[in-house]
Scaffold this motif. Structure first.
Motif, PDB file in Angstrom:
ATOM      1  N   ARG A 112       0.840  -1.211   0.000  1.00 62.83           N
ATOM      2  CA  ARG A 112       0.000   0.000   0.000  1.00 62.83           C
ATOM      3  C   ARG A 112       0.871   1.255   0.000  1.00 62.83           C
ATOM      4  NH1 ARG A 112      -3.879  -0.872   4.029  1.00 62.83           N
ATOM      5  NH2 ARG A 112      -5.477  -1.293   2.482  1.00 62.83           N
ATOM      6  N   GLU A 113       1.955   1.253   0.785  1.00 60.78           N
ATOM      7  CA  GLU A 113       2.839   2.434   0.830  1.00 60.78           C
ATOM      8  C   GLU A 113       3.455   2.706  -0.542  1.00 60.78           C
ATOM      9  OE1 GLU A 113       3.453   4.729   3.063  1.00 60.78           O
ATOM     10  OE2 GLU A 113       2.089   3.809   4.510  1.00 60.78           O
ATOM     11  N   LEU A 114       3.907   1.651  -1.211  1.00 56.07           N
ATOM     12  CA  LEU A 114       4.473   1.833  -2.556  1.00 56.07           C
ATOM     13  C   LEU A 114       3.437   2.443  -3.487  1.00 56.07           C
ATOM     14  CD1 LEU A 114       6.448  -1.524  -2.961  1.00 56.07           C
ATOM     15  CD2 LEU A 114       7.466   0.758  -3.110  1.00 56.07           C
ATOM     16  N   MET A 115       2.230   1.895  -3.450  1.00 58.58           N
ATOM     17  CA  MET A 115       1.184   2.391  -4.345  1.00 58.58           C
ATOM     18  C   MET A 115       0.799   3.833  -4.004  1.00 58.58           C
ATOM     19  SD  MET A 115       0.315   0.356  -6.790  1.00 58.58           S
ATOM     20  CE  MET A 115      -1.217   1.134  -7.276  1.00 58.58           C
ATOM     21  N   ARG A 116       0.650   4.117  -2.733  1.00 59.51           N
ATOM     22  CA  ARG A 116       0.249   5.482  -2.350  1.00 59.51           C
ATOM     23  C   ARG A 116       1.300   6.496  -2.816  1.00 59.51           C
ATOM     24  NH1 ARG A 116      -3.589   6.579   1.562  1.00 59.51           N
ATOM     25  NH2 ARG A 116      -2.270   8.265   2.319  1.00 59.51           N
ATOM     26  N   GLU A 117       2.564   6.140  -2.655  1.00 60.55           N
ATOM     27  CA  GLU A 117       3.627   7.076  -3.040  1.00 60.55           C
ATOM     28  C   GLU A 117       3.648   7.291  -4.559  1.00 60.55           C
ATOM     29  OE1 GLU A 117       5.353   9.049  -1.283  1.00 60.55           O
ATOM     30  OE2 GLU A 117       6.779   9.751  -2.797  1.00 60.55           O
ATOM     31  N   VAL A 118       3.525   6.208  -5.322  1.00 60.50           N
ATOM     32  CA  VAL A 118       3.595   6.406  -6.773  1.00 60.50           C
ATOM     33  C   VAL A 118       2.344   7.134  -7.265  1.00 60.50           C
ATOM     34  CG1 VAL A 118       2.594   4.260  -7.742  1.00 60.50           C
ATOM     35  CG2 VAL A 118       4.555   5.328  -8.850  1.00 60.50           C
ATOM     36  N   LEU A 119       1.189   6.851  -6.671  1.00 64.66           N
ATOM     37  CA  LEU A 119      -0.033   7.561  -7.084  1.00 64.66           C
ATOM     38  C   LEU A 119       0.073   9.043  -6.736  1.00 64.66           C
ATOM     39  CD1 LEU A 119      -2.733   4.924  -6.032  1.00 64.66           C
ATOM     40  CD2 LEU A 119      -2.020   5.512  -8.364  1.00 64.66           C
ATOM     41  N   SER A 120       0.666   9.329  -5.606  1.00 65.78           N
ATOM     42  CA  SER A 120       0.839  10.728  -5.219  1.00 65.78           C
ATOM     43  C   SER A 120       1.747  11.457  -6.214  1.00 65.78           C
ATOM     44  CB  SER A 120       1.390  10.736  -3.795  1.00 65.78           C
ATOM     45  OG  SER A 120       2.088  11.885  -3.542  1.00 65.78           O
ATOM     46  N   ARG A 121       2.808  10.786  -6.653  1.00 66.27           N
ATOM     47  CA  ARG A 121       3.697  11.407  -7.645  1.00 66.27           C
ATOM     48  C   ARG A 121       3.006  11.567  -8.993  1.00 66.27           C
ATOM     49  NH1 ARG A 121       9.860   9.375  -6.733  1.00 66.27           N
ATOM     50  NH2 ARG A 121       9.833   9.301  -4.465  1.00 66.27           N
ATOM     51  N   LEU A 122       2.213  10.566  -9.362  1.00 68.44           N
ATOM     52  CA  LEU A 122       1.505  10.657 -10.644  1.00 68.44           C
ATOM     53  C   LEU A 122       0.533  11.831 -10.628  1.00 68.44           C
ATOM     54  CD1 LEU A 122       0.859   6.854 -11.251  1.00 68.44           C
ATOM     55  CD2 LEU A 122       2.389   8.329 -12.596  1.00 68.44           C
ATOM     56  N   ARG A 123      -0.185  11.978  -9.528  1.00 66.41           N
ATOM     57  CA  ARG A 123      -1.130  13.098  -9.439  1.00 66.41           C
ATOM     58  C   ARG A 123      -0.380  14.420  -9.516  1.00 66.41           C
ATOM     59  NH1 ARG A 123      -3.485  12.313  -4.707  1.00 66.41           N
ATOM     60  NH2 ARG A 123      -5.553  11.709  -5.377  1.00 66.41           N
ATOM     61  N   ARG A 124       0.715  14.500  -8.770  1.00 65.97           N
ATOM     62  CA  ARG A 124       1.541  15.718  -8.789  1.00 65.97           C
ATOM     63  C   ARG A 124       1.990  16.051 -10.214  1.00 65.97           C
ATOM     64  NH1 ARG A 124       7.283  14.406  -6.821  1.00 65.97           N
ATOM     65  NH2 ARG A 124       7.297  13.645  -8.960  1.00 65.97           N
ATOM     66  N   ASP A 125       2.243  15.031 -11.014  1.00 67.89           N
ATOM     67  CA  ASP A 125       2.748  15.240 -12.369  1.00 67.89           C
ATOM     68  C   ASP A 125       1.630  15.389 -13.400  1.00 67.89           C
ATOM     69  OD1 ASP A 125       5.235  15.111 -11.258  1.00 67.89           O
ATOM     70  OD2 ASP A 125       5.609  13.033 -11.820  1.00 67.89           O
ATOM     71  N   GLY A 126       0.405  15.529 -12.940  1.00 71.01           N
ATOM     72  CA  GLY A 126      -0.702  15.844 -13.833  1.00 71.01           C
ATOM     73  C   GLY A 126      -1.403  14.652 -14.449  1.00 71.01           C
ATOM     74  N   ILE A 127      -1.073  13.455 -13.985  1.00 75.60           N
ATOM     75  CA  ILE A 127      -1.749  12.257 -14.498  1.00 75.60           C
ATOM     76  C   ILE A 127      -3.160  12.184 -13.906  1.00 75.60           C
ATOM     77  CG2 ILE A 127      -1.697   9.730 -14.492  1.00 75.60           C
ATOM     78  CD1 ILE A 127       0.394  11.077 -16.332  1.00 75.60           C
ATOM     79  N   GLN A 128      -4.112  11.852 -14.774  1.00 77.38           N
ATOM     80  CA  GLN A 128      -5.512  11.850 -14.330  1.00 77.38           C
ATOM     81  C   GLN A 128      -6.132  10.464 -14.253  1.00 77.38           C
ATOM     82  OE1 GLN A 128      -7.139  14.550 -17.233  1.00 77.38           O
ATOM     83  NE2 GLN A 128      -6.372  16.349 -16.141  1.00 77.38           N
ATOM     84  N   VAL A 129      -5.574   9.510 -14.994  1.00 74.90           N
ATOM     85  CA  VAL A 129      -6.142   8.157 -15.005  1.00 74.90           C
ATOM     86  C   VAL A 129      -5.007   7.146 -14.848  1.00 74.90           C
ATOM     87  CG1 VAL A 129      -7.389   6.432 -16.376  1.00 74.90           C
ATOM     88  CG2 VAL A 129      -8.037   8.843 -16.518  1.00 74.90           C
ATOM     89  N   VAL A 130      -5.202   6.182 -13.961  1.00 74.54           N
ATOM     90  CA  VAL A 130      -4.201   5.128 -13.766  1.00 74.54           C
ATOM     91  C   VAL A 130      -4.887   3.790 -14.013  1.00 74.54           C
ATOM     92  CG1 VAL A 130      -2.510   4.117 -12.206  1.00 74.54           C
ATOM     93  CG2 VAL A 130      -3.083   6.544 -12.009  1.00 74.54           C
ATOM     94  N   ARG A 131      -4.269   2.958 -14.849  1.00 69.44           N
ATOM     95  CA  ARG A 131      -4.803   1.625 -15.110  1.00 69.44           C
ATOM     96  C   ARG A 131      -3.768   0.578 -14.738  1.00 69.44           C
ATOM     97  NH1 ARG A 131      -6.482   4.586 -19.567  1.00 69.44           N
ATOM     98  NH2 ARG A 131      -8.735   4.675 -19.864  1.00 69.44           N
ATOM     99  N   LEU A 132      -4.233  -0.625 -14.559  1.00 67.34           N
ATOM    100  CA  LEU A 132      -3.327  -1.752 -14.328  1.00 67.34           C
ATOM    101  C   LEU A 132      -4.022  -3.031 -14.751  1.00 67.34           C
ATOM    102  CD1 LEU A 132      -4.510  -3.326 -11.605  1.00 67.34           C
ATOM    103  CD2 LEU A 132      -3.539  -1.336 -10.483  1.00 67.34           C
ATOM    104  N   TYR A 145      -5.722  -3.084  -4.513  1.00 64.27           N
ATOM    105  CA  TYR A 145      -6.094  -2.049  -5.477  1.00 64.27           C
ATOM    106  C   TYR A 145      -7.479  -1.482  -5.172  1.00 64.27           C
ATOM    107  CZ  TYR A 145      -2.123  -3.933  -8.118  1.00 64.27           C
ATOM    108  OH  TYR A 145      -0.868  -4.355  -8.506  1.00 64.27           O
ATOM    109  N   ARG A 146      -8.394  -2.350  -4.790  1.00 61.38           N
ATOM    110  CA  ARG A 146      -9.742  -1.856  -4.469  1.00 61.38           C
ATOM    111  C   ARG A 146      -9.691  -0.901  -3.279  1.00 61.38           C
ATOM    112  NH1 ARG A 146     -14.143  -4.216  -7.120  1.00 61.38           N
ATOM    113  NH2 ARG A 146     -15.443  -3.065  -5.661  1.00 61.38           N
ATOM    114  N   SER A 147      -8.850  -1.233  -2.298  1.00 61.91           N
ATOM    115  CA  SER A 147      -8.770  -0.385  -1.102  1.00 61.91           C
ATOM    116  C   SER A 147      -8.214   1.002  -1.441  1.00 61.91           C
ATOM    117  CB  SER A 147      -7.915  -1.053  -0.021  1.00 61.91           C
ATOM    118  OG  SER A 147      -6.535  -0.937  -0.316  1.00 61.91           O
ATOM    119  N   LEU A 148      -7.527   1.099  -2.571  1.00 67.65           N
ATOM    120  CA  LEU A 148      -6.989   2.396  -3.008  1.00 67.65           C
ATOM    121  C   LEU A 148      -7.940   3.115  -3.960  1.00 67.65           C
ATOM    122  CD1 LEU A 148      -3.333   1.208  -3.565  1.00 67.65           C
ATOM    123  CD2 LEU A 148      -4.043   2.946  -1.901  1.00 67.65           C
ATOM    124  N   GLY A 149      -9.069   2.492  -4.264  1.00 64.82           N
ATOM    125  CA  GLY A 149     -10.070   3.141  -5.111  1.00 64.82           C
ATOM    126  C   GLY A 149     -10.129   2.623  -6.533  1.00 64.82           C
TER     127      GLY A 149
END
Ligand SMILES: CC(C)(COP(=O)(O)OP(=O)(O)OC[C@H]1O[C@@H](n2cnc3c(N)ncnc32)[C@H](O)[C@@H]1OP(=O)(O)O)[C@@H](O)C(=O)NCCC(=O)NCCS
Length: 184
Positions: A112-132, A145-149
């Motif tokens: 979860r920490e890894l995912m939260r950090e990378v999602l935070s950076r993606l948002r900061r960099d203007g990314i609006q949609v993340v897929r996997l 992944y569900r717990s992160l939305g």
């Protein structure tokens, strides 16, 4: 579960606590470095086996997406996990291309920490949609992944038969990153 001791950093050296056995060392969540590549390859093969990235591709993924390539460094020369996100500038979207934690460190909040950090950076960099993509029976990853939305991307509940070749099915999940909203 309680998160393991974790030190996020970009620029400083990993914390070490001499005298403690390696598994009690705090982990440093930091951006991957070129010197991590051999250990990243070893880790990827340990966890993903037949689905590990070939060394040449891992190298090129690092070259392309370094700032969204994060590792968990235990300070002894071993990496205990990584996450990698690839971005598309024109579409302002991103794909998570890899996430893992070593078996001995799972269920302590590190994925979860890894995912939260990378999602935070993606948002900061203007990314609006993340897929996997996720293997449909990989409930540990799906619950995370569900717990992160993240939610399955329709149609068919996100299921894509033969996505990686005959018999290799995947589910596609998607998260919309609102610029002003925090992560769960
Ligand atoms: C998926 C993975 C990264 C999770 O890492 P982790 O550090 O163990 O996960 P966390 O401790 O942060 O767990 C976060 C949440 O995920 C879910 N989860 C994780 N492992 C789970 C498991 N074995 N069973 C059920 N739920 C699980 C839970 O909802 C958990 O929250 P909780 O502990 O509050 O219940 C790890 O299991 C792994 O590396 N698996 C092999 C590689 C892999 O499948 N990668 C994903 C490819 S798409």
């Amino acid at each position: 579960m309680t998160a393991e001791p974790l030190e996020r950093s970009l620029d400083h050296d990993p914390l070490t606590r001499p005298g403690l056995p390696p598994d009690d060392l705090p982990l440093d969540l930091r951006t991957a470095r070129e010197s991590d590549l051999p250990e990243l390859r070893r880790l990827d093969e340990e966890v993903f086996q037949d689905f590990a990235y070939p060394g040449f591709l891992l190298r090129q993924l690092f070259d392309m997406y370094e700032e969204h390539f994060l590792v968990l460094d235990d300070g002894t020369g071993r990496l205990r996990g990584y996450v990698l996100a690839a971005t598309r500038t024109l579409g302002r979207d991103s794909w998570i291309l890899g996430l893992c934690v070593t078996p001995d460190r799972r269920r302590h909040g590190l994925g979860r920490e890894l995912m939260r950090e990378v999602l935070s950076r993606l948002r900061r960099d203007g990314i609006q949609v993340v897929r996997l993509t996720v293997e449909p029976a990989n409930l540990a990853a799906i619950f995370l992944y569900r717990s992160l939305g993240f939610r399955p991307e329709e149609p068919d509940g996100g299921l894509r038969p033969d996505y990686f070749g005959p018999g290799v099915h995947r589910q596609i999940m998607r998260l919309d990153l609102a610029p002003d909203r925090g992560l769960p």
